[in-house]
Design a protein around this motif. Structure first.
Motif: not given
Length: 131
Positions: A20, A23-24, A86, A89-90, A93
């Motif tokens: 997962s 994939r990001r 990025l 976003d990570l 998450a």
């Protein structure tokens, strides 16, 4: 004949969690890969990246014990804004930031996050003019 470098591997506690995360970062895996104990993808240059669960490694090395994370992989981004996006976003998450984006003295915008197994993953892009 000299050996040919072919692959790099990571030992992972949870295949689904690891895939997962990666994939990001744009890697593609076959459907159902998260249920496998060994997964590979081939990246540019023909190098294979491999993931093996701890249980898989113990299947042929019963004494296998995971070591503390001591390395990681680096991903080149298209530009500095992609590094920023990025990384954000990570972190949003739930992946821990090691270093927020910064302008590295070697001429790249750089950031670091930890994958689910604690490996440091670098995100970088060339600066238009090194600082």
């Amino acid at each position: 004949m000299a050996p040919t470098f072919s692959a790099i591997g990571l030992a992972v506690a949870d295949m689904a969690a690891s895939l997962s995360f990666y994939r990001r970062l744009g890697l593609s895996f076959a459907a159902g890969a998260e249920d496998e104990s060994h997964v590979e993808v081939t990246v540019s240059g023909g190098i294979r990246l491999m993931w093996d669960t701890h249980a898989s490694l113990r299947s042929f090395d019963p004494g296998y014990q995971p070591a503390p994370p001591s390395g990681g992989w680096a991903f080149r981004c298209a530009d500095t804004s992609e590094v920023e996006k990025l990384h954000a976003d990570l972190v949003a998450a739930g992946y821990p930031s090691v270093q927020d984006p910064w302008d590295a003295p070697w001429g790249q915008r750089y950031a670091q996050v930890r994958d689910p197994d604690g490996n440091i993953v670098d995100l970088f892009a060339q600066l238009t003019s090194p600082k």
